[in-house]
Design an enzyme around this catalytic site. Structure first.
Site, short mmCIF file in Angstrom:
data_model
loop_
_atom_site.label_atom_id
_atom_site.label_comp_id
_atom_site.label_asym_id
_atom_site.label_seq_id
_atom_site.Cartn_x
_atom_site.Cartn_y
_atom_site.Cartn_z
N TRP A 160 0.75 -1.17 0.04
CA TRP A 160 0.00 -0.05 -0.09
C TRP A 160 1.04 1.23 -0.02
O TRP A 160 1.73 1.28 0.74
CB TRP A 160 -0.87 0.18 1.21
CG TRP A 160 -1.79 0.98 1.37
CD1 TRP A 160 -2.68 1.57 0.45
CD2 TRP A 160 -2.10 2.12 2.56
NE1 TRP A 160 -3.20 2.62 0.83
CE2 TRP A 160 -3.04 2.79 2.45
CE3 TRP A 160 -1.68 1.90 3.89
CZ2 TRP A 160 -3.37 3.94 3.09
CZ3 TRP A 160 -1.74 2.63 4.86
CH2 TRP A 160 -2.76 3.54 4.48
N ASP A 241 -1.11 -6.01 9.14
CA ASP A 241 -1.99 -4.94 8.78
C ASP A 241 -3.19 -5.78 8.25
O ASP A 241 -3.12 -6.51 7.26
CB ASP A 241 -1.48 -4.01 7.67
CG ASP A 241 -2.25 -2.91 7.30
OD1 ASP A 241 -3.08 -2.80 8.00
OD2 ASP A 241 -1.89 -2.07 6.38
N LYS A 277 -13.24 -0.31 5.46
CA LYS A 277 -13.88 -1.23 4.35
C LYS A 277 -14.88 -2.33 4.83
O LYS A 277 -15.94 -2.23 4.31
CB LYS A 277 -12.79 -1.99 3.95
CG LYS A 277 -11.34 -1.25 3.36
CD LYS A 277 -12.22 -0.30 2.23
CE LYS A 277 -10.56 0.33 1.57
NZ LYS A 277 -9.86 1.09 2.50
#
Length: 428
Positions: A160, A241, A277
């Site tokens: 990311w 993560d 999300k």
């Protein structure tokens, strides 16, 4: 008395600064040496998309879930939780430094599992954070301050985009390990293992728990086991993560496999969680950072230092989003409803992957598109290069990042055929 000439001079309008004087004044600004930063890639896509007048333009750059009409989606369980909160007429007092306790307890259970030994034994320090980015930032700062070995963290290639920036700003050195194989458009598992084994003893390693961003490529369970062995052999520290728990496969337990397996194998990881999300709470910024310790006494020390880190940064986190998440996680009926909605979102994305692959094959594409369905989560690496992505935008009004990453959430049953035709036009 003053003379008439003197009075006229005293009352006359002040003369304008000369051009040279104005330039000197501007040059005296404190900010003249501030360099122009690079443009934001996603913002650039958004701006280009807005300017495009094509009636069937497609935006595959947005990193947020969209429904099958291409619209932002608020989960019904979130609406219900909000209504309950309003009806309870709750106050707006400060949360504690580490956040809303009912939320953090439930977030830990969701991630580590209700039967987690460290959880039962009171060995997990956890704090509410400003979404997943805040969790990474607090984690990076804690490791920079207290990790006993080298202050370098290894992240996958690619990762990311914000990972590097967050850890650099935390004071850590950022290094990389192999992850993506551009030739197979899959996981470079051998390269990954080799890099982990070659790292200095006791290195910090960032691992995407599920739905790797940006590639959508995850290790299998057997591969995770081998990664755990390599990490253990090197005495490395895992930093997970987990921004997409439940959103990847539709099953929150399945998506937590890697984290929970590492726990069973004796690792003591730290974890960044996000509820952007899987609950659609993008703008509410709900997240958590946690770290597994060896004892309740050690947990108390770690917890005290996390508070010391948080206090000068933002004092304490916002309550509204955490209350919504807490309602959903702690209310049995709402929790069941939410799990169903998470599966629906994941299933829609899985369906769009299958439809895109099917349409490309129907068009007679000679390429192997199996990676589209073998990848998982919101994002997919198409295998298209920079020039091909630029042509997609210029010739077909299909917008995405130039590295070939697309947001599958931007694909709908209404645009998937046109998307396939556009890709076929560019790459065959």
């Amino acid at each position: 008395m003053l003379s008439k000439t003197v009075l006229q001079r005293a009352t006359a309008a002040p003369t304008r600064l000369s051009l040279t004087q104005q330039q000197c004044a501007r040059a005296a600004s404190f900010w003249t040496q501030v360099p122009q930063g690079p443009p934001d890639a996603i913002l650039g896509i958004t701006e280009a998309f807005k300017k495009d007048s094509h009636p069937q333009k497609i935006n595959l750059g947005v990193g947020a879930y969209r429904d099958d009409m291409g619209k932002p989606y608020v989960l019904p369980s979130v609406r219900t939780a909000e209504q309950k909160i309003v009806q309870e007429n709750m106050d707006k007092e400060y949360a504690g430094i580490t956040g809303v306790p009912d939320f953090t307890k439930a977030a830990a259970v969701l991630a580590y599992g209700k039967d987690s030994a460290p959880l039962k034994e009171g060995r997990i320090a956890i704090t509410q954070t400003i979404s997943g980015t805040g969790a990474l930032r607090i984690g990076g700062a804690f490791l920079q301050r207290f990790y006993p070995n080298a202050k370098a963290i290894y992240i996958p290639t690619p990762s990311w985009a914000n990972h590097k920036a967050v850890f650099l700003d935390s004071g850590l050195e950022v290094k990389q390990y192999k992850y993506y194989n551009k030739d197979t458009i899959g996981l470079d598992f051998d390269g990954m293992l080799a890099d982990i084994k070659a790292m200095p003893k006791g290195s910090m390693v960032l691992l995407h728990a599920c739905a790797h961003n940006p590639t959508g490529i995850d290790p299998t369970e057997e591969q995770w086991k081998a990664i755990s062995d390599a990490m253990k052999e090197g005495g490395h520290f895992p930093f997970f993560d987990m921004a997409y728990q439940g959103f990847a496969s539709g099953d929150t337990d399945k998506d937590a496999f890697a984290l929970r397996y590492f726990l069973k194998e004796g690792h003591q990881p730290c974890l960044a969680q996000s509820f952007a999300k899987n609950m659609g709470l993008y703008g509410e910024r709900v997240g958590a950072f946690s770290i597994v310790t060896s004892s309740p006494e050690e947990k108390a020390k770690v917890d005290s230092q996390i508070k010391i880190l948080v206090r000068p940064l933002y004092s304490n986190p916002p309550v509204h989003g955490a209350r919504i998440a807490s309602k959903i996680l702690n209310d049995p009926a709402l929790n069941k409803q939410w799990l169903g909605e998470v599966k629906e979102m994941a299933d829609r994305i899985i369906t769009m992957r299958a439809l895109l692959k099917e349409n490309l094959e129907k068009l007679g594409s000679k390429r192997d598109w199996s990676h589209i369905t073998s990848q998982i989560g919101m994002f997919a690496y198409t295998g298209l290069g920079k020039q091909e992505m630029e042509r997609l935008a210029q010739e077909c009004s299909v917008y995405a990042t130039k590295d070939g990453r697309i947001s599958v959430a931007g694909i709908t049953s209404g645009n998937v055929e046109r998307l396939a035709q556009s890709i076929f036009k560019i790459v065959g």
